[in-house]
Enzyme design. Sequence first.
Site, short mmCIF file in Angstrom:
data_model
loop_
_atom_site.label_atom_id
_atom_site.label_comp_id
_atom_site.label_asym_id
_atom_site.label_seq_id
_atom_site.Cartn_x
_atom_site.Cartn_y
_atom_site.Cartn_z
CD GLU A 116 -33.38 8.03 11.77
OE1 GLU A 116 -32.73 8.73 10.97
OE2 GLU A 116 -34.43 8.42 12.32
CD GLU B 153 -36.81 9.69 8.72
OE1 GLU B 153 -37.52 10.63 9.13
OE2 GLU B 153 -36.58 8.67 9.40
#
Length: 260
Positions: free
Chosen positions: A184, A90
């Site tokens: 995710e 991320e």
Amino acid sequence: MLATDWSTDLCRIALYVHEGGYETDPTGFLAEVNRLIEALTSRGLYVIVDFHVLDPGNPLESLDLATEFFEAVASKHADKPNLIYEICNEPNNVAWEPIKTYAEQVIPTIRRYDPVSPVVVGTRGWSSLGFFDIGADGPREIRQNPVEGTNILYAYHFYAASHGQRERRWLASAAESLPLFVTECGMMHADGDGPNDFESARAFFDLLSRWGISWAAWNYSDDWRTSGVWKAGTADRNRWTDDELTETGRWIRKRIRSGC
């Protein structure tokens, strides 16, 4: 249990890089990743090897660690057809260009050994395709300046209690022009805690099914937060029965077993 009782075909190994992770003991963490790859492969599962870049959010700050890690993993497991390399989880508080630069330095390391397995590149704004970055123009910058290479996908993450119809519109729009992988996601808030929003989650998963986008849920653990699929302490007690599943665990297990 994942391969048999849950009937899943995928498991994501989330290797934290900082925050007490890989950088503190590269040899030990690499050994554990190798062990998990072998165990999951023996059960017939696809394996996402996730280099869990989170803080610092600029993946270039982890470049040396990343090339070292993926050199070791790819050279050892290149013969396995079930690996998926997620090279930066991320990215955040960073523009697209440094992410692209990082990817184009890490991917050749992998390709020296494994020329075909999918590589997933995290996107800016905590893998929101840039939608959560002020001043960003969503995935347009990726379309105009894509990562060089073959068999590359871009990550998108969502948490259904924090994200809703707006984010689903973003995702559908991006899916029209980019190869995506939701590596995710969760039914709860974006911090992995708080109440689940199963109605929003169903809408997200229906969208993924409609577009043929693969996904991995967060997380297969006994974390005390809502995101843990097992009740806290389950692993310590070595009990893995239906009664030990959390509300999250029961819901996502049913979803996976239904084939959706």
